[in-house]
Design a protein around this motif. Structure first.
Motif, PDB file in Angstrom:
ATOM      1  N   GLY A  33       0.736  -1.316   0.510  1.00 58.72           N
ATOM      2  CA  GLY A  33       0.716  -0.072   0.365  1.00 58.72           C
ATOM      3  C   GLY A  33       1.118   1.231   0.110  1.00 58.72           C
ATOM      4  N   ASN A 206       8.580  11.652  -7.770  1.00 56.83           N
ATOM      5  CA  ASN A 206       7.328  11.023  -8.016  1.00 56.83           C
ATOM      6  C   ASN A 206       6.812   9.076  -7.378  1.00 56.83           C
ATOM      7  N   SER A 242      -3.594  11.400 -12.197  1.00 55.01           N
ATOM      8  CA  SER A 242      -3.565  10.049 -11.350  1.00 55.01           C
ATOM      9  C   SER A 242      -4.229  10.108 -10.029  1.00 55.01           C
ATOM     10  N   PHE A 291     -11.315   1.019 -10.908  1.00 59.42           N
ATOM     11  CA  PHE A 291     -11.347   1.636 -11.865  1.00 59.42           C
ATOM     12  C   PHE A 291     -10.728   0.669 -13.407  1.00 59.42           C
ATOM     13  N   PRO A 293      -8.137   0.092 -16.544  1.00 56.13           N
ATOM     14  CA  PRO A 293      -6.609   0.469 -17.226  1.00 56.13           C
ATOM     15  C   PRO A 293      -7.192   0.793 -18.481  1.00 56.13           C
ATOM     16  N   ILE A 305      -2.990  10.162 -17.938  1.00 55.33           N
ATOM     17  CA  ILE A 305      -2.553   8.800 -17.730  1.00 55.33           C
ATOM     18  C   ILE A 305      -3.548   7.592 -17.282  1.00 55.33           C
ATOM     19  N   THR A 307      -3.068   3.991 -15.976  1.00 58.79           N
ATOM     20  CA  THR A 307      -3.367   3.040 -15.017  1.00 58.79           C
ATOM     21  C   THR A 307      -3.278   4.315 -13.588  1.00 58.79           C
ATOM     22  N   PRO A 308      -4.250   4.795 -13.466  1.00 57.49           N
ATOM     23  CA  PRO A 308      -4.108   6.313 -11.988  1.00 57.49           C
ATOM     24  C   PRO A 308      -3.547   5.388 -10.523  1.00 57.49           C
ATOM     25  N   ALA A 309      -2.117   5.989 -10.243  1.00 61.40           N
ATOM     26  CA  ALA A 309      -2.086   5.661  -8.971  1.00 61.40           C
ATOM     27  C   ALA A 309      -3.310   5.834  -8.179  1.00 61.40           C
TER      28      ALA A 309
ATOM     29  N   ASN B  89      -2.625  -6.339 -17.894  1.00 57.80           N
ATOM     30  CA  ASN B  89      -1.859  -4.503 -17.518  1.00 57.80           C
ATOM     31  C   ASN B  89      -1.120  -5.543 -16.815  1.00 57.80           C
ATOM     32  N   GLU B  91       1.995  -3.445 -14.001  1.00 62.15           N
ATOM     33  CA  GLU B  91       2.185  -1.469 -14.125  1.00 62.15           C
ATOM     34  C   GLU B  91       2.824  -2.497 -12.263  1.00 62.15           C
ATOM     35  N   GLU B  94       4.469   1.333  -7.596  1.00 60.33           N
ATOM     36  CA  GLU B  94       3.519   2.378  -8.410  1.00 60.33           C
ATOM     37  C   GLU B  94       2.828   3.119  -8.844  1.00 60.33           C
ATOM     38  N   ILE B  95       2.643   1.837  -9.801  1.00 60.56           N
ATOM     39  CA  ILE B  95       1.829   1.972 -10.010  1.00 60.56           C
ATOM     40  C   ILE B  95       2.108   3.151 -11.969  1.00 60.56           C
ATOM     41  N   ASN B  96       1.106   4.147 -11.935  1.00 61.29           N
ATOM     42  CA  ASN B  96       2.388   5.219 -12.984  1.00 61.29           C
ATOM     43  C   ASN B  96       3.444   5.823 -12.494  1.00 61.29           C
ATOM     44  N   GLU B  99       4.626  10.833 -14.991  1.00 63.08           N
ATOM     45  CA  GLU B  99       3.570  11.653 -15.083  1.00 63.08           C
ATOM     46  C   GLU B  99       3.570  13.023 -15.825  1.00 63.08           C
TER      47      GLU B  99
END
Ligand SMILES: Cc1ncc(COP(=O)(O)O)c(C=O)c1O
Ligand SMILES: [Zn+2]
Lengths: 420, 100
Positions: A33, A206, A242, A291, A293, A305, A307-309, B89, B91, B94-96, B99
């Motif tokens: 997480g 980031n 994101s 959501f 992707p 984006i 696949t938004p974190a 998919n 990833e 951290e996913i995206n 940015e």
């Protein structure tokens, strides 16, 4: 003796609540997480009051107790406190009683809200002893990291997809950043950036700095509340990539209420996306709490984006605040850019067009009632995305250097003669 | 550092080659048509990687799995390519990272 960490208590997992030291780390070892900064609100309450804030310089740092640095800021002293503009002309056009524009098109120094998050990330990076900072970005973030690092004397690395437009690359190169173009599909480039971030001992703003970085967005919400005369707006419309900014605007209102700086009130934080990349908005409209992707296809590159974190958390905030998400087509977002420019004299990038376009839809459909008050978060400058509007504005008329020709032109075009 | 391997449990093949094992953390998101297929099991048999599911949520709309892979870099890359070809998919944790 315990290390002085300002008003921060720990990093805390958003999933399981486990606590971690205030280091450059971002993922819970247990469930992966995301980590978030936890604060000592009892101590903050003693030093952060309206009166104290009002005496401080007009920058985002006037709320420093609620920003995640231990000492004083060392990067980006001048960032924030952008104008909150009462947009009466646009309000009338959209059919709403009260409309405000939070104008981060003029944020210092790189003309987008990213200067808020970057100055926090770099100030914290310095505290943690980093000499090199980095990011992976296609635009605003890269520009901001490059500029703020340069001003602070930090070395910077900026990773970009190799097919990025020349103009966007120059906007980072000019500050002396080390720009690395990576060839390959977006997902591949994205995974490589994550790997690089993990392998080198840099402050990747980031990635390993994300818990600190993301908190910088709260300053936009704090400013909105103060500039409105210490109240939370009934409705805030926020562009989502994101989804992080939306969750932090919500957190800023929550924190001010929790600290007693403003009274409790009901508010809605609505999310805006471009239809060509709308995973969060599609999920919200379908009533889902997750959501799916998507592959982005929109001119709103700053929101593209797939696949938004923070998509999951953004959906949660909208649910909690009784808000909605909406999306607009490329044509509608261009119209949004033009409305904001023609009615308020503010030239926003595509994300701003999305926000205005979505607000227009929400007002027209009554989801934002005509009698209410709305703030639009306009997050980036139009000069950065000129391509988006080229060929969609009026055109310049040309004449020879002759007064007769000018008079003939005026007589020929009704619109011009009406302007006299 | 977040990605620094903690306890590395190298997969058998990787150790034999003397190649450096690494740990990769991924989010997999897969469409409904793949939900019934034992993808993680297949992955562990096709490639010299050890798999560890750290979090998962599967509904009839989407499968979301947080997976830790240990193995040689080339094996992990091949495993990811296989997953992507299936329509999963893939990833980073951290996913995206990229940015705007
Ligand atoms: C101009 C602009 N507006 C809004 C956003 C959305 O930010 P978030 O990723 O926090 O949703 C971005 C993100 O890159 C941006 O560049
Ligand atoms: Zn956790």
């Amino acid at each position: 003796m315990e290390k002085h960490e300002g008003f921060m208590k720990a990093l805390k997992c958003r999933e399981c609540g486990r606590e971690y030291p205030l280091a450059a780390t971002h993922v819970c070892e247990f469930d992966f997480g995301p980590l978030e900064v936890a604060y000592d609100y009892d101590r903050i309450k003693k030093s952060l009051t309206r009166a104290a804030i009002e005496k401080r310089p007009q920058t985002m740092w006037r709320y420093r107790e609620l920003l995640p640095i231990a000492g004083e800021p060392t990067v980006g002293f001048q960032v924030g406190f952008t104008p909150l503009v009462k947009a009466d002309r646009l309000a009338k056009r959209l059919g709403i009683r009260e409309l405000w524009i939070k104008n981060d098109t003029v944020n210092y120094p790189t003309l987008s809200f990213k200067d808020r998050v970057v100055s926090v990330a770099l100030s914290r990076a310095r505290e943690l002893g980093f000499k090199v900072v980095a990011c992976a970005s296609t635009g605003n973030l890269a520009n901001s990291v490059a500029a703020n690092a340069a001003a602070a004397g930090l070395k910077s690395f900026v990773f970009i997809p190799s097919d990025l437009e020349q103009g966007k690359v120059i906007n980072s190169l000019v500050y002396g950043a080390n720009v690395i173009g990576i060839k390959g599909h977006y997902d591949e480039v994205n995974r490589l950036c994550a790997e690089i971030a993990g392998k080198f001992g840099w402050a990747f703003v980031n990635v390993n700095m994300r818990p600190y970085y993301a908190e910088g967005s709260k300053s936009m919400g704090f400013e909105i509340v103060e500039q409105l005369g210490w109240r939370a707006p009934q409705h805030t419309v926020v562009p989502m990539a994101s989804g992080s900014l939306l969750t932090k605007i919500h957190k800023s209102y929550q924190e001010f209420m929790k600290l007693g700086i403003i009274p409790e009130s009901r508010y809605h934080v609505h999310g805006a996306q471009a239809t060509g990349c709308s995973p969060i908005s599609v999920a919200q409209k379908a009533g889902l709490d997750f959501f799916k992707p998507v592959k982005p296809n929109t001119i709103a590159k700053s929101l593209a984006i797939g696949t938004p974190a923070d998509g999951f958390y953004a959906l949660k905030v909208m649910k909690e605040t009784g808000a909605v998400a909406e999306d607009v087509s490329d044509d509608e977002l261009r119209e949004g850019i033009k409305l904001l420019a023609e009615y308020e004299g503010i030239f926003a990038e595509t994300a701003g067009g999305v926000t205005v376009g979505v607000a227009k839809k929400l007002i027209a459909s009554g989801r934002i009632p005509a009698d209410d008050s709305v703030v639009l978060c306009i997050t980036g400058n139009g000069l950065k995305t000129l391509d988006a509007v080229v060929g969609h504005t009026g055109r310049a008329r040309e004449i020879k250097p002759s007064l007769r020709e000018f008079e003939a032109l005026i007589n020929a075009e009704g619109e011009l003669s009406a302007a006299i | 550092m977040a990605h620094a391997p903690k306890k590395t449990k190298p997969a058998a093949k990787a150790a034999k080659n003397g190649a450096r094992p690494q740990q990769t953390r991924l989010w997999l998101m897969y469409p409904p048509k793949l939900i019934t297929r034992p993808i993680i099991w297949e992955l562990g048999h096709k490639f010299a990687v050890s798999t560890n599911v750290r979090q998962a949520s599967v509904t009839d709309e989407i499968g979301i799995v947080c997976l830790e892979l240990d193995g040689e870099r080339e094996q992990i890359k091949a495993a990811i390519a296989w997953l992507e070809k299936l329509g999963v998919n893939v990833e980073p944790v951290e996913i995206n990272v990229i940015e705007s």
